[in-house]
Design an enzyme around this catalytic site. Structure first.
Site, PDB file in Angstrom:
ATOM      1  N   ASP A 167       0.767  -1.252   0.000  1.00 22.41           N
ATOM      2  CA  ASP A 167       0.000   0.000   0.000  1.00 22.41           C
ATOM      3  C   ASP A 167       0.799   1.304   0.000  1.00 22.41           C
ATOM      4  O   ASP A 167       0.557   2.167  -0.813  1.00 22.41           O
ATOM      5  CB  ASP A 167      -0.923   0.035   1.222  1.00 22.41           C
ATOM      6  CG  ASP A 167      -1.948  -1.077   1.217  1.00 22.41           C
ATOM      7  OD1 ASP A 167      -1.796  -2.057   0.475  1.00 22.41           O
ATOM      8  OD2 ASP A 167      -2.924  -0.978   1.984  1.00 22.41           O
ATOM      9  N   GLU A 397       1.195  -9.345  11.576  1.00 25.34           N
ATOM     10  CA  GLU A 397       0.958  -8.928  10.185  1.00 25.34           C
ATOM     11  C   GLU A 397       2.295  -8.653   9.498  1.00 25.34           C
ATOM     12  O   GLU A 397       2.530  -9.068   8.376  1.00 25.34           O
ATOM     13  CB  GLU A 397       0.068  -7.676  10.176  1.00 25.34           C
ATOM     14  CG  GLU A 397      -0.309  -7.213   8.773  1.00 25.34           C
ATOM     15  CD  GLU A 397      -1.216  -5.983   8.772  1.00 25.34           C
ATOM     16  OE1 GLU A 397      -1.466  -5.418   9.865  1.00 25.34           O
ATOM     17  OE2 GLU A 397      -1.658  -5.581   7.682  1.00 25.34           O
TER      18      GLU A 397
END
Ligand code: DGY
Length: 428
Positions: A167, A397
């Protein structure tokens, strides 16, 4: 790792996958990501196959059930309502029967599908299920070259940083600067209520993410218009390498399953893309880099996206050796590899999402690519780092490469899935 460590780690990985299983799809993690994400889901199937083959196929079938009529497989499927995530279906407004986002994500699907079929225990059943998915995977790959390479250059552009899956990579900074922020509707982020804001993208990035969503929405999500209408068009070597590898795997699977027409078109796409790929090499960085298609020039940013071409065996043998050298150099500058950006770059941020942290799924794709290119020693080092990270910090994550600290969402599905995959493969 000892044998006992391996089985304990596998059990922990399995319990994370089960905890996030919603029956026919898996959420990446509770709170932060409460829906089905495209590449998360496919990579999750790689882990699920080790304890429930049937469930692994279902994961991918569910995703494909939400393919758009034009061939795109969306990046999020909003199976349920959940106010805890922004931007939700009310922002995207794509008009799909089950709401989805309006952009896509790295197409790892066919790469995973081939692995499922080649390693399954119930071969006939797996082949039948895969055969039904071949035309859908092919339609998605065709969609990429039709919609994201309108001039037929052989390389596809992403139109939104979220499509890359990386991202807020430094790779996008220059192209994002060309995206305006005027007219962005007021919004409230939710990600920063779940995790530390200093580990997430900046507000200035989010404004541009939202501007692009609004722009595409104003065009009715008509993909035939979006490429040329987007001020953000970036050719990412990582994304293109994944697509090329996925097309190779699609072709191989199609040949095995007697779908020779699909095999031929996929092979033709691969041949064209391989030729075009050379222009993404940067002599300055000794690796591949992005091309800003709007500006018509290479981007001065050395990220892990430029190392991923190993996955498709791209570049000459000498260039592949240089990519492995980059991995070793980056590892030497941090405690754990592989950072998502060159740690020597002053813009490197070890805790901020894709601007430095290690992602286990990227490690996995690099391991596969390094082995494919005969660079097994470096692959072994990346496996060792991946295992050490989960031993030290659990199934996070992402991880700070300088300290090993687990960051972002906890009990993260794809991290668990990839560790299960690495633990059960012979070379781990
Ligand atoms: C997010 O919301 O952070 C996602 O990565 C976008 O897909």
């Amino acid at each position: 790792m000892t044998r006992i460590d391996r089985s304990a780690a596998f059990e922990r990985a399995r319990s994370v996958m089960l905890e996030n299983d919603r029956g026919s799809y898996t959420i990446p993690t509770k709170g932060l990501y409460p829906f089905q994400w495209n590449w998360d889901s496919c990579l999750t199937a790689l882990g699920q196959r080790h304890f429930d083959e049937d469930r692994a196929f279902t994961e991918i079938e569910t995703l494909l059930a939400h393919q758009w009529p034009d061939g795109m497989v969306p990046h999020i499927v909003f199976h349920v309502d959940d106010e805890g995530y922004f931007p939700g279906p009310g922002v995207w407004r794509t008009g799909r029967p089950t709401p989805t986002s309006g952009i896509t994500q790295p197409p790892v699907l066919a790469f995973v599908l081939r692995r499922l079929v080649e390693t399954c225990r119930e071969t006939a059943k797996a082949e039948d299920r895969a055969r039904a998915m071949l035309p859908k995977a092919n339609a998605w790959h065709e969609w990429f070259y039709a919609m994201r390479d309108p001039k037929g250059e052989g390389l596809v552009a992403i139109l939104h940083p979220w499509e890359s899956g990386r991202d807020n990579s430094i790779d996008w900074d220059e192209a994002l600067a060309g995206v305006p922020t005027e007219g962005v509707e007021p919004y409230v982020r939710r990600d920063t209520t779940h995790v530390d804001a200093s580990h997430r993208p900046h507000r200035s990035d989010y404004d541009r993410y939202m501007w692009l969503v609004q722009r595409f929405r104003s065009l009715g999500w008509d993909n035939a218009q979006l490429h040329d209408a987007s001020p953000f068009q970036v050719v990412d070597p990582g994304f293109n390498a994944i697509l090329i590898r996925a097309d190779e795997d699609l072709a191989s699977l199609a040949r095995r399953l007697g779908a020779s027409e699909i095999a031929e078109v996929a092979e033709a796409r691969v041949a064209k893309a391989r030729k075009a790929f050379a222009r993404l090499w940067s002599e300055k960085h000794g690796q591949f880099v992005c091309l800003n298609r709007v500006a018509g020039k290479l981007v001065d940013s050395a990220s892990v996206g430029g190392l991923l071409p190993l996955l498709a065996g791209l570049g000459t043998a000498q260039q592949q050796g240089l990519l492995a050298k980059r991995i070793r150099e980056w590892r030497a500058r941090s405690r754990f590899g592989v950072a998502s950006h060159d740690p020597a770059d002053p813009r490197f941020e070890p805790k901020r999402y894709w601007r430095g942290p290690v992602w286990i799924i990227v490690n996995y794709l690099l391991i596969d690519g390094l082995r494919r290119c005969g660079l097994d020693d470096v692959a072994g080092e990346v496996v060792a780092d991946s295992m050490a990270l989960i031993e030290e910090s659990g199934f996070a994550e992402y991880y700070d490469p300088t300290t090993g600290e687990g960051l972002g969402g906890g009990n993260f599905t794809w991290t668990a899935a990839i560790i299960a995959e690495l633990l059960t493969s012979a070379e781990a």
